[in-house]
Design a protein around this motif. Structure first.
Motif, PDB file in Angstrom:
ATOM      1  N   ILE A 105       1.233  -1.145   0.049  1.00 34.00           N
ATOM      2  CA  ILE A 105       0.338  -0.256  -0.078  1.00 34.00           C
ATOM      3  C   ILE A 105       0.580   1.263   0.061  1.00 34.00           C
ATOM      4  CG2 ILE A 105      -2.180   1.330   1.682  1.00 34.00           C
ATOM      5  CD1 ILE A 105      -2.987  -1.090  -0.097  1.00 34.00           C
ATOM      6  N   LEU A 106       1.878   1.191   0.998  1.00 39.50           N
ATOM      7  CA  LEU A 106       2.881   2.537   0.869  1.00 39.50           C
ATOM      8  C   LEU A 106       3.300   2.371  -0.665  1.00 39.50           C
ATOM      9  CD1 LEU A 106       4.103   2.083   4.402  1.00 39.50           C
ATOM     10  CD2 LEU A 106       2.469   4.115   3.292  1.00 39.50           C
ATOM     11  N   LEU A 107       3.936   2.010  -1.268  1.00 43.79           N
ATOM     12  CA  LEU A 107       5.021   1.821  -2.631  1.00 43.79           C
ATOM     13  C   LEU A 107       3.785   2.438  -3.158  1.00 43.79           C
ATOM     14  CD1 LEU A 107       6.733  -1.761  -2.395  1.00 43.79           C
ATOM     15  CD2 LEU A 107       7.603   0.282  -3.123  1.00 43.79           C
ATOM     16  N   GLY A 108       2.369   1.323  -2.764  1.00 44.37           N
ATOM     17  CA  GLY A 108       1.256   2.743  -4.290  1.00 44.37           C
ATOM     18  C   GLY A 108       1.093   3.397  -4.216  1.00 44.37           C
ATOM     19  N   LEU A 109       0.955   4.385  -2.250  1.00 42.69           N
ATOM     20  CA  LEU A 109       1.118   5.744  -2.149  1.00 42.69           C
ATOM     21  C   LEU A 109       2.236   6.847  -3.371  1.00 42.69           C
ATOM     22  CD1 LEU A 109      -0.398   5.268   0.622  1.00 42.69           C
ATOM     23  CD2 LEU A 109      -2.089   5.876  -0.957  1.00 42.69           C
ATOM     24  N   LEU A 110       3.581   5.951  -2.811  1.00 45.47           N
ATOM     25  CA  LEU A 110       4.471   6.219  -3.135  1.00 45.47           C
ATOM     26  C   LEU A 110       5.184   6.777  -5.155  1.00 45.47           C
ATOM     27  CD1 LEU A 110       7.381   5.171  -0.608  1.00 45.47           C
ATOM     28  CD2 LEU A 110       6.588   7.558  -1.116  1.00 45.47           C
ATOM     29  N   ALA A 111       3.999   5.564  -5.696  1.00 48.65           N
ATOM     30  CA  ALA A 111       4.111   5.811  -7.240  1.00 48.65           C
ATOM     31  C   ALA A 111       3.402   7.032  -7.523  1.00 48.65           C
ATOM     32  CB  ALA A 111       2.640   4.903  -7.013  1.00 48.65           C
ATOM     33  N   SER A 112       3.049   7.561  -6.851  1.00 51.16           N
ATOM     34  CA  SER A 112       2.173   8.664  -7.415  1.00 51.16           C
ATOM     35  C   SER A 112       3.055  10.299  -7.160  1.00 51.16           C
ATOM     36  CB  SER A 112       0.433   9.358  -7.015  1.00 51.16           C
ATOM     37  OG  SER A 112       0.929   9.248  -5.332  1.00 51.16           O
ATOM     38  N   GLY A 113       4.328  10.026  -6.389  1.00 44.06           N
ATOM     39  CA  GLY A 113       5.191  10.714  -6.422  1.00 44.06           C
ATOM     40  C   GLY A 113       5.931  10.702  -5.008  1.00 44.06           C
ATOM     41  N   PRO A 114       7.299  11.603  -4.621  1.00 45.72           N
ATOM     42  CA  PRO A 114       7.504  11.299  -2.979  1.00 45.72           C
ATOM     43  C   PRO A 114       6.303  12.278  -2.197  1.00 45.72           C
ATOM     44  CG  PRO A 114       9.051  12.275  -5.497  1.00 45.72           C
ATOM     45  CD  PRO A 114       8.361  11.941  -5.555  1.00 45.72           C
ATOM     46  N   SER A 115       7.192  11.442  -1.473  1.00 41.82           N
ATOM     47  CA  SER A 115       6.338  11.816   0.740  1.00 41.82           C
ATOM     48  C   SER A 115       6.955  11.992   1.591  1.00 41.82           C
ATOM     49  CB  SER A 115       4.409  11.472   0.015  1.00 41.82           C
ATOM     50  OG  SER A 115       3.563  11.087  -1.179  1.00 41.82           O
ATOM     51  N   HIS A 116       6.913  12.074   2.150  1.00 41.69           N
ATOM     52  CA  HIS A 116       6.843  12.160   3.771  1.00 41.69           C
ATOM     53  C   HIS A 116       5.966  11.326   4.173  1.00 41.69           C
ATOM     54  CE1 HIS A 116       4.882  15.201   5.376  1.00 41.69           C
ATOM     55  NE2 HIS A 116       5.061  16.314   4.310  1.00 41.69           N
ATOM     56  N   GLY A 117       6.313  10.264   5.820  1.00 41.56           N
ATOM     57  CA  GLY A 117       5.470   9.778   6.155  1.00 41.56           C
ATOM     58  C   GLY A 117       4.403  10.352   6.640  1.00 41.56           C
ATOM     59  N   TYR A 118       3.996  11.089   7.064  1.00 42.74           N
ATOM     60  CA  TYR A 118       2.724  12.404   7.795  1.00 42.74           C
ATOM     61  C   TYR A 118       1.736  11.768   6.455  1.00 42.74           C
ATOM     62  CZ  TYR A 118      -0.177  15.200   9.117  1.00 42.74           C
ATOM     63  OH  TYR A 118      -1.542  15.939   9.388  1.00 42.74           O
ATOM     64  N   ASP A 119       2.604  12.316   5.647  1.00 41.59           N
ATOM     65  CA  ASP A 119       1.453  12.358   3.873  1.00 41.59           C
ATOM     66  C   ASP A 119       1.263  11.629   3.686  1.00 41.59           C
ATOM     67  OD1 ASP A 119       1.019  15.307   3.891  1.00 41.59           O
ATOM     68  OD2 ASP A 119       3.056  14.972   1.912  1.00 41.59           O
ATOM     69  N   LEU A 120       1.438  10.598   3.734  1.00 41.47           N
ATOM     70  CA  LEU A 120       1.973   8.726   3.525  1.00 41.47           C
ATOM     71  C   LEU A 120       0.230   7.959   4.487  1.00 41.47           C
ATOM     72  CD1 LEU A 120       5.124   7.309   2.448  1.00 41.47           C
ATOM     73  CD2 LEU A 120       2.924   7.762   0.773  1.00 41.47           C
ATOM     74  N   LYS A 121       0.695   8.391   5.855  1.00 41.12           N
ATOM     75  CA  LYS A 121      -0.082   7.897   6.477  1.00 41.12           C
ATOM     76  C   LYS A 121      -1.445   8.600   6.590  1.00 41.12           C
ATOM     77  CE  LYS A 121      -1.987   8.229  11.211  1.00 41.12           C
ATOM     78  NZ  LYS A 121      -3.352   7.990  10.879  1.00 41.12           N
ATOM     79  N   ARG A 122      -2.011  10.100   6.478  1.00 42.31           N
ATOM     80  CA  ARG A 122      -2.486  10.168   5.473  1.00 42.31           C
ATOM     81  C   ARG A 122      -3.453   9.942   4.579  1.00 42.31           C
ATOM     82  NH1 ARG A 122      -3.462  14.362   2.823  1.00 42.31           N
ATOM     83  NH2 ARG A 122      -1.448  14.752   2.110  1.00 42.31           N
TER      84      ARG A 122
END
Length: 177
Positions: A6-23
């Motif tokens: 799921i986190l890899l999928g969220l990162l697929a749209s571009g770089p993010s930090h942990g707080y944004d990934l959780k949100r």
């Protein structure tokens, strides 16, 4: 559900930090258990360790340090493999409700009363989900997640009705084994 994928999928749209990934996880999967920040950062560390993600940048502009992560080429390949895998139907029945009915019989309890109470709890949750999905402005992810949960609850309710009708036979079988 695989948190790393799921986190890899969220990162697929571009770089993010942990707080944004959780949100974003909690927004995209509204009926799933919210991720804990510790789980996000632990998973990100493992993704980096395994070469599936890497640190894109670290900044601290007047506040706490924020590390931005991005997926690697290997991370993109791993995500693609995972997304194409067919989720196998569960090979074993692990139903807590069924276990409690059997244990109730074994312990001399009232399995019929338990099933009635469980049915009431399911019906209450179904009402909550129906309100959630029919609320003004409900987004499609919320509606689809609620529909998924409602269908599973409905299957449980049908099973409870069938089981309640067979309690006499089940009780006789359980008591003789």
């Amino acid at each position: 559900m695989s948190t790393r994928h799921i986190l890899l999928g969220l990162l697929a749209s571009g770089p993010s930090h942990g707080y944004d990934l959780k949100r974003r996880h909690d927004e995209r999967f509204p009926q799933a258990r919210p991720l804990a920040y510790g789980q996000v950062y632990t998973t990100l560390q493992r993704l980096v360790r395994d070469g599936l993600a890497e640190i894109d940048a670290t900044e601290s502009e007047g506040g706490p340090e924020r590390t931005t992560y991005r997926s690697t080429t290997e991370g993109e390949r791993e995500l693609g493999r995972w997304a194409e895998e067919i989720a196998p139907p569960a090979p074993f029945v692990t139903n807590e409700i069924f276990a409690k009915v059997v244990v109730s019989i074994l312990a001399g309890g009232d399995p019929e009363a338990y099933l009635r109470a469980q049915r009431a709890a399911h019906m209450g949750r179904m009402r909550e989900l129906t309100q959630l999905k029919t609320a003004k402005g409900a987004d499609l992810a919320t509606v689809l997640s609620a529909d998924y949960a409602l269908n599973h609850l409905d299957a449980d309710l049908r099973w409870m009705t069938t089981t309640a009708g067979r309690l006499t036979t089940l009780t006789a079988e359980v008591e003789t084994v």
